[in-house]
Each structure stands twice: as C-alpha cells, then as structure tokens.
Motif scaffolding. Structure first.
Motif, PDB file in Angstrom:
ATOM      1  N   GLU A  23      25.798  -8.194  -4.756  1.00  0.00           N
ATOM      2  CA  GLU A  23      24.547  -8.349  -4.008  1.00  0.00           C
ATOM      3  C   GLU A  23      23.785  -9.528  -4.594  1.00  0.00           C
ATOM      4  OE1 GLU A  23      23.014  -4.169  -2.391  1.00  0.00           O
ATOM      5  OE2 GLU A  23      22.968  -4.296  -4.577  1.00  0.00           O
ATOM      6  N   THR A  24      23.285 -10.393  -3.727  1.00  0.00           N
ATOM      7  CA  THR A  24      22.622 -11.610  -4.192  1.00  0.00           C
ATOM      8  C   THR A  24      21.208 -11.790  -3.658  1.00  0.00           C
ATOM      9  OG1 THR A  24      23.462 -12.944  -2.354  1.00  0.00           O
ATOM     10  CG2 THR A  24      24.869 -12.785  -4.325  1.00  0.00           C
ATOM     11  N   LEU A  25      20.798 -10.965  -2.706  1.00  0.00           N
ATOM     12  CA  LEU A  25      19.493 -11.159  -2.061  1.00  0.00           C
ATOM     13  C   LEU A  25      18.394 -10.334  -2.725  1.00  0.00           C
ATOM     14  CD1 LEU A  25      20.567 -11.059   1.711  1.00  0.00           C
ATOM     15  CD2 LEU A  25      20.413 -13.036   0.168  1.00  0.00           C
ATOM     16  N   ASP A  26      17.158 -10.807  -2.567  1.00  0.00           N
ATOM     17  CA  ASP A  26      15.985 -10.108  -3.086  1.00  0.00           C
ATOM     18  C   ASP A  26      15.408  -9.131  -2.074  1.00  0.00           C
ATOM     19  OD1 ASP A  26      16.078 -11.539  -5.461  1.00  0.00           O
ATOM     20  OD2 ASP A  26      14.740 -13.102  -4.702  1.00  0.00           O
ATOM     21  N   ASP A  27      15.879  -9.231  -0.816  1.00  0.00           N
ATOM     22  CA  ASP A  27      15.280  -8.412   0.234  1.00  0.00           C
ATOM     23  C   ASP A  27      16.308  -8.140   1.333  1.00  0.00           C
ATOM     24  OD1 ASP A  27      13.767  -7.223   2.253  1.00  0.00           O
ATOM     25  OD2 ASP A  27      12.116  -8.661   2.074  1.00  0.00           O
ATOM     26  N   TYR A  28      16.657  -6.874   1.492  1.00  0.00           N
ATOM     27  CA  TYR A  28      17.545  -6.424   2.568  1.00  0.00           C
ATOM     28  C   TYR A  28      16.781  -5.513   3.532  1.00  0.00           C
ATOM     29  CZ  TYR A  28      21.401  -7.866  -0.544  1.00  0.00           C
ATOM     30  OH  TYR A  28      22.259  -8.577  -1.360  1.00  0.00           O
ATOM     31  N   SER A  29      15.467  -5.637   3.557  1.00  0.00           N
ATOM     32  CA  SER A  29      14.641  -4.677   4.297  1.00  0.00           C
ATOM     33  C   SER A  29      14.853  -4.714   5.806  1.00  0.00           C
ATOM     34  CB  SER A  29      13.159  -4.888   3.983  1.00  0.00           C
ATOM     35  OG  SER A  29      12.728  -6.159   4.421  1.00  0.00           O
ATOM     36  N   GLN A  38       9.377   1.735   4.189  1.00  0.00           N
ATOM     37  CA  GLN A  38       7.953   1.844   4.523  1.00  0.00           C
ATOM     38  C   GLN A  38       7.314   3.017   3.778  1.00  0.00           C
ATOM     39  OE1 GLN A  38       6.247  -0.532   6.065  1.00  0.00           O
ATOM     40  NE2 GLN A  38       8.202  -1.608   6.176  1.00  0.00           N
ATOM     41  N   ALA A  39       8.027   4.128   3.664  1.00  0.00           N
ATOM     42  CA  ALA A  39       7.517   5.280   2.907  1.00  0.00           C
ATOM     43  C   ALA A  39       7.327   4.915   1.439  1.00  0.00           C
ATOM     44  CB  ALA A  39       8.473   6.466   3.050  1.00  0.00           C
ATOM     45  N   PHE A  40       8.287   4.191   0.880  1.00  0.00           N
ATOM     46  CA  PHE A  40       8.195   3.740  -0.514  1.00  0.00           C
ATOM     47  C   PHE A  40       6.950   2.870  -0.690  1.00  0.00           C
ATOM     48  CE2 PHE A  40       8.946   0.325  -3.572  1.00  0.00           C
ATOM     49  CZ  PHE A  40       9.227   1.044  -4.724  1.00  0.00           C
ATOM     50  N   LEU A  41       6.768   1.895   0.204  1.00  0.00           N
ATOM     51  CA  LEU A  41       5.609   1.001   0.110  1.00  0.00           C
ATOM     52  C   LEU A  41       4.302   1.758   0.222  1.00  0.00           C
ATOM     53  CD1 LEU A  41       6.786  -2.051   2.254  1.00  0.00           C
ATOM     54  CD2 LEU A  41       6.622  -1.910  -0.246  1.00  0.00           C
ATOM     55  N   THR A  79      10.932  -8.033  -6.468  1.00  0.00           N
ATOM     56  CA  THR A  79      10.255  -7.947  -5.178  1.00  0.00           C
ATOM     57  C   THR A  79      10.001  -6.467  -4.883  1.00  0.00           C
ATOM     58  OG1 THR A  79      12.332  -7.762  -3.960  1.00  0.00           O
ATOM     59  CG2 THR A  79      11.474 -10.004  -4.319  1.00  0.00           C
ATOM     60  N   ASP A  80       9.118  -6.202  -3.939  1.00  0.00           N
ATOM     61  CA  ASP A  80       8.897  -4.807  -3.524  1.00  0.00           C
ATOM     62  C   ASP A  80      10.213  -4.188  -3.075  1.00  0.00           C
ATOM     63  OD1 ASP A  80       6.180  -4.872  -4.050  1.00  0.00           O
ATOM     64  OD2 ASP A  80       5.617  -5.306  -1.969  1.00  0.00           O
ATOM     65  N   GLY A  87      14.977   1.579  -7.522  1.00  0.00           N
ATOM     66  CA  GLY A  87      14.309   2.830  -7.865  1.00  0.00           C
ATOM     67  C   GLY A  87      14.731   4.015  -7.016  1.00  0.00           C
ATOM     68  N   TRP A  88      14.935   3.792  -5.728  1.00  0.00           N
ATOM     69  CA  TRP A  88      15.359   4.881  -4.850  1.00  0.00           C
ATOM     70  C   TRP A  88      16.857   4.832  -4.590  1.00  0.00           C
ATOM     71  CZ3 TRP A  88      11.801   6.352  -0.159  1.00  0.00           C
ATOM     72  CH2 TRP A  88      10.552   6.809  -0.640  1.00  0.00           C
ATOM     73  N   GLY A  89      17.344   3.699  -4.107  1.00  0.00           N
ATOM     74  CA  GLY A  89      18.739   3.594  -3.675  1.00  0.00           C
ATOM     75  C   GLY A  89      19.740   3.768  -4.799  1.00  0.00           C
ATOM     76  N   TYR A  90      19.606   2.963  -5.840  1.00  0.00           N
ATOM     77  CA  TYR A  90      20.589   3.033  -6.927  1.00  0.00           C
ATOM     78  C   TYR A  90      20.543   4.400  -7.601  1.00  0.00           C
ATOM     79  CZ  TYR A  90      21.614  -2.011  -6.813  1.00  0.00           C
ATOM     80  OH  TYR A  90      22.021  -3.272  -6.473  1.00  0.00           O
TER      81      TYR A  90
END
Length: 174
Positions: A23-29, A38-41, A79-80, A87-90
């Motif tokens: 994985e190389t990106l900072d944002d896969y949102s 959105q719930a996390f944010l 990044t957020d 924090g959630w996914g991994y």
C-alpha cells in the motif's frame, strides 16, 4: 485459465501459500468503507460488524496455513484516513490473522518511490491496483507472469525496510 481472463478475486480464491499487498497511498477513502470512515471522523465507536466479511475471508485463509500480509509506505503525521485504516482496519484484520508492516519514510528516502499498489500471490501472480488522484479504486490489472520476479523483488525490498506494525504503532499510533 489465461492471465488475461483472471481477476483479482480469482487470485484470492486460488492462492496456495501467501498473498502480499503493498500500500502506497495516504488516502483510500473513496474506495470503500465510506460510512465507517465517516463514523471514525465523527468520533463514533467502531461498528460491531466492521470488516467482518473480510476478517472471515482472512481467517479461512490463515486457518488453512496461508499467509496474508502487507506493507504500508507512509509518512507522519498520519492523515485522518491513515489513522482510521491503521486504528480500525489493521487492528480488526489482525483478528483474522493478517500481518502488517510499516515502511515509515518520514525521516528517510522512500526506497520504493513511484511503485504502484499491488497484490502478489504465491510469488507467481501480480495484480497492480489502480487509483485516481483522490484515492478512488479504478480496478486492477493482472500482469503477465514475466513481471513476477520484478514484483517479488519489490516485496522483498519493502519487507527489508519495514517494521512490524505493532512495534511501529506502539511508538507512533494515535
């Protein structure tokens, strides 16, 4: 089955020993789990069934003795989206047996600059993941087998420069 007719899903269904992701990106949102992000944010708790389908698939592979693991190249501050993913996914995916490593390039050159996201299955099949500039998944491309050695070397380089996620998270996690 020819290389051109196989899909990323086929590769997941048929790998025998290991599946590796870079994985190389900072944002896969823009690529999925939008509601959870959105719930996390919003500071809400992680939904009860978050990632349960993927964790179930992971568990079916890892309980069969297969390895599923990934390296994420990143920079601090996170990044957020990375705070959410790590924090959630991994944390959730580890319960299914997936292994994670971090290649933190905050204070050093990226040894894999301009390398695309990819999955490597059994060191035999490569699927390059394509994203737009906003991190929206556009699909994958299964590469010809002649390219496998190149991506096996990239995997090995990523692992050589990465550290286990749990160690990295203990130092820098949110």
């Amino acid at each position: 089955m020819t290389t051109s007719s196989r899909t990323l899903g086929d590769l997941f269904d048929t790998f025998q020993h290991e599946a590796f992701r870079l994985e190389t990106l900072d944002d896969y949102s823009k690529s999925g789990n939008v509601d959870a992000y959105q719930a996390f944010l919003a500071g809400e708790p992680q939904p009860e069934g978050y990632n349960s389908g993927w964790v179930k698939e992971l568990r079916s592979h890892t309980e069969a003795g297969k390895r599923v693991y990934r390296v994420h190249i990143l920079r601090r501050p996170l990044t957020d989206y990375l705070r959410f993913e790590l924090g959630w996914g991994y944390q959730k995916n580890m319960s299914g047996g997936e292994e994670f490593f971090i290649l933190d390039v905050t204070d050093r050159l990226n040894p894999l600059e301009n390398v695309p996201d990819f999955w490597l299955f059994d060191s035999e099949s490569v699927a390059v993941m394509n994203y737009d500039g906003a991190g929206k998944y556009l699909g994958s491309e299964i590469l010809p087998s002649e390219r496998t050695t190149e991506f096996t070397e990239l995997r090995d380089m990523a692992l050589a420069h990465a550290e286990p996620f749990t160690e990295w998270w203990a130092k820098y996690g949110a």
